[in-house]
Design a protein around this motif. Structure first.
Motif, PDB file in Angstrom:
ATOM      1  N   THR A 226       0.834  -1.199   0.000  1.00 31.38           N
ATOM      2  CA  THR A 226       0.000   0.000   0.000  1.00 31.38           C
ATOM      3  C   THR A 226       0.866   1.245   0.000  1.00 31.38           C
ATOM      4  OG1 THR A 226      -1.783  -1.151   1.156  1.00 31.38           O
ATOM      5  CG2 THR A 226      -1.787   1.238   1.273  1.00 31.38           C
ATOM      6  N   TYR A 227       2.006   1.189   0.664  1.00 29.83           N
ATOM      7  CA  TYR A 227       2.923   2.337   0.747  1.00 29.83           C
ATOM      8  C   TYR A 227       3.325   2.816  -0.640  1.00 29.83           C
ATOM      9  CZ  TYR A 227       6.815   5.173   2.573  1.00 29.83           C
ATOM     10  OH  TYR A 227       7.661   6.207   2.902  1.00 29.83           O
ATOM     11  N   ALA A 308       3.649  11.527   8.962  1.00 25.45           N
ATOM     12  CA  ALA A 308       3.680  10.420   9.920  1.00 25.45           C
ATOM     13  C   ALA A 308       3.716   9.074   9.207  1.00 25.45           C
ATOM     14  CB  ALA A 308       2.457  10.497  10.840  1.00 25.45           C
ATOM     15  N   VAL A 309       2.949   8.911   8.120  1.00 31.13           N
ATOM     16  CA  VAL A 309       2.931   7.615   7.435  1.00 31.13           C
ATOM     17  C   VAL A 309       4.109   7.466   6.481  1.00 31.13           C
ATOM     18  CG1 VAL A 309       0.454   7.332   7.695  1.00 31.13           C
ATOM     19  CG2 VAL A 309       1.338   8.410   5.630  1.00 31.13           C
ATOM     20  N   LEU A 310       4.588   8.572   5.916  1.00 35.93           N
ATOM     21  CA  LEU A 310       5.749   8.479   5.024  1.00 35.93           C
ATOM     22  C   LEU A 310       7.000   8.025   5.772  1.00 35.93           C
ATOM     23  CD1 LEU A 310       5.271  11.644   2.777  1.00 35.93           C
ATOM     24  CD2 LEU A 310       5.405   9.273   1.961  1.00 35.93           C
ATOM     25  N   HIS A 311       7.094   8.378   7.048  1.00 38.25           N
ATOM     26  CA  HIS A 311       8.277   8.025   7.833  1.00 38.25           C
ATOM     27  C   HIS A 311       8.078   6.783   8.691  1.00 38.25           C
ATOM     28  CE1 HIS A 311      10.606  11.578   6.691  1.00 38.25           C
ATOM     29  NE2 HIS A 311       9.479  12.252   6.768  1.00 38.25           N
ATOM     30  N   GLU A 320      -6.858   1.779   4.592  1.00 37.88           N
ATOM     31  CA  GLU A 320      -7.722   2.723   5.291  1.00 37.88           C
ATOM     32  C   GLU A 320      -6.954   3.968   5.731  1.00 37.88           C
ATOM     33  OE1 GLU A 320      -9.349  -1.121   4.998  1.00 37.88           O
ATOM     34  OE2 GLU A 320      -7.477  -0.539   5.999  1.00 37.88           O
ATOM     35  N   ALA A 321      -5.761   3.767   6.288  1.00 43.18           N
ATOM     36  CA  ALA A 321      -4.949   4.905   6.720  1.00 43.18           C
ATOM     37  C   ALA A 321      -4.524   5.744   5.525  1.00 43.18           C
ATOM     38  CB  ALA A 321      -3.720   4.411   7.487  1.00 43.18           C
ATOM     39  N   ARG A 322      -4.191   5.076   4.446  1.00 41.89           N
ATOM     40  CA  ARG A 322      -3.820   5.782   3.221  1.00 41.89           C
ATOM     41  C   ARG A 322      -4.989   6.625   2.721  1.00 41.89           C
ATOM     42  NH1 ARG A 322      -4.929   6.881  -2.340  1.00 41.89           N
ATOM     43  NH2 ARG A 322      -2.966   6.876  -3.508  1.00 41.89           N
ATOM     44  N   PRO A 395     -10.955   7.516  -1.016  1.00 36.67           N
ATOM     45  CA  PRO A 395     -10.476   7.513  -2.396  1.00 36.67           C
ATOM     46  C   PRO A 395      -9.690   6.246  -2.723  1.00 36.67           C
ATOM     47  CG  PRO A 395      -9.945   9.586  -1.286  1.00 36.67           C
ATOM     48  CD  PRO A 395     -10.407   8.637  -0.231  1.00 36.67           C
ATOM     49  N   GLU A 396      -9.969   5.674  -3.877  1.00 35.18           N
ATOM     50  CA  GLU A 396      -9.200   4.528  -4.346  1.00 35.18           C
ATOM     51  C   GLU A 396      -7.918   5.024  -5.007  1.00 35.18           C
ATOM     52  OE1 GLU A 396      -9.673   1.274  -4.091  1.00 35.18           O
ATOM     53  OE2 GLU A 396     -11.510   1.519  -2.904  1.00 35.18           O
TER      54      GLU A 396
END
Length: 401
Positions: A226-227, A308-311, A320-322, A395-396
């Motif tokens: 997902t990243y 926060a999610v990039l690192h 979901e977080a994305r 969003p997809e």
């Protein structure tokens, strides 16, 4: 210039460096916009300031900073010159491209290469064009094709390519030297705004890349996370930040003009001795400043969330977080576009007729924001937010969400 000395600064010190760069760019921004020359000197300024390696590893001479700081740096530079803010923002995204999709070994190699050498990135990845075609030739892959846009082109040291392997649906990213015979930049970027971004077309002919450098591929196979899909939210927030910087620069420039040049209107029946006491001017600037502060707060909230999610560890990111991050960025982007375009227009009502003289270049702010904000329809960003609010839909991932 090769460097291994760490550029250790706090986040605030990096922002101070960006403000110094912006101040230098702002001095002759209107003149450089009119000339529309390749911004070699401007990119050299970014390199000399250390901003190019802000996200690079400390052990290779980089700043080791977070994306939260990078976004604010982009914004500050765009206050002085929207084109150079865009160039820096795209550079940060492409410099992070390895982390988005590559293997650990590939990431280490790319980050050492660009950080030690102060290399600047461009990218030939326009999803609305046909994909570059990739042919397999033993231990190499070979790129061929044409892209309508390649931001950074002639000022870049490295170019990110993307294409589809023939006979498959496999997309492959690779980072290659910009200065080679197989990459021809066509010098055909001549738009009304963001004129110094070197965003013209490029032809790719027989550019060869070892299979070992195909980003994220192991034994010619890609293992998705997902990243990998964070490239779009990350660059959409790059957009929002240099839009915000452009809007801030517009308001700042207009305020300075009004303080120095705008005259009070003597025929209204409530005559004032100075423009600073005119109620409609105070009302107008108060409205624009309030809206700009609100847009800034939303952009900053989005920057904190995606940083926060990039690192975080790549394997931990959930769809979901994305999606939550993407919808927040969609909201920030639409808000700053609307606010910035309003500022770019209304500053003329507050500065007066003489402010429309070419020498002041106040029109460049609207032109810059109007040009790039057409990158993808903002209506779709509003729809994404609406679907989230009404239907709880996230969003997809696509090339634009």
């Amino acid at each position: 210039m090769t460097t291994t000395e760490p550029r250790i600064r706090s986040g605030n010190e990096w922002l101070s460096a960006a403000k110094e760069v912006a101040a230098e760019l702002a001095v002759n921004a209107a003149e450089r916009d009119r000339k529309n020359e390749t911004p070699y000197a401007e990119v050299r300024l970014l390199k000399d300031s250390g901003l190019v390696t802000l996200l690079g590893p400390v052990e290779h001479g980089g700043g080791g900073q977070s994306w939260e700081t990078a976004y604010r740096v982009i914004r500050e530079v765009a206050r002085g010159d929207g084109s150079i803010g865009q160039l820096l923002g795209y550079h940060y995204l492409w410099a992070w491209a390895a982390r988005l999709v590559a293997t650990d070994d590939q990431i280490a190699a790319v980050e050492e290469l660009y950080t030690r050498n102060d290399f600047f990135f461009g990218g030939a990845v326009n999803p609305r064009d046909s994909d570059l075609k990739i042919a397999e030739d033993g231990d190499e892959i070979v790129y061929n094709g044409h892209k309508s846009f390649s931001t950074g082109s002639k000022v870049s040291d490295l170019t990110v390519l993307e294409g589809v392997l023939e006979g498959t649906e496999d997309h492959i990213f690779a980072i290659v030297p910009s200065g080679q015979d197989g990459i021809v930049f066509h010098d055909d970027w001549d738009n009304i705004g963001q004129r110094l971004t070197e965003s013209g077309s490029v032809t790719i002919t027989d550019v060869r890349v070892p299979w070992a450098s195909a980003a994220g591929y192991v034994d010619k196979k890609f293992h998705p996370l997902t990243y990998n899909t964070l490239n779009v939210p990350a660059i959409q927030l790059v957009f929002a930040n240099f839009y915000l910087g452009i809007a801030q620069g517009a308001l700042e420039t207009a305020l300075a003009y009004t303080r120095e040049h705008t005259r009070a209107w003597p025929y209204g029946g409530d005559n004032k001795p100075s423009a600073g006491e005119e109620w409609y001017i105070l009302d107008g600037y108060g409205d624009l400043q309030s809206k700009l502060w609100a847009a800034e707060a939303l952009v900053d909230k989005a920057g904190t969330a995606i940083s926060a999610v990039l690192h975080a560890p790549r394997e931990e990111l959930t769809p979901e977080a994305r999606g939550e991050v993407a919808v927040l960025i969609a909201a920030a982007k639409q808000r700053v576009i609307d606010t910035g375009l309003e500022i770019g227009t209304k500053i003329f009502e507050l500065t007066g007729a003489r402010a429309s003289a070419t020498k002041y270049g106040l029109d460049r702010f609207w032109r810059n924001l109007r040009t790039h904000s057409l990158h993808d329809p903002v209506a779709y960003k509003r729809r994404e937010v609406g679907a989230y609010a009404l239907l709880n839909e996230l969003p997809e991932p696509t090339w634009y969400t």
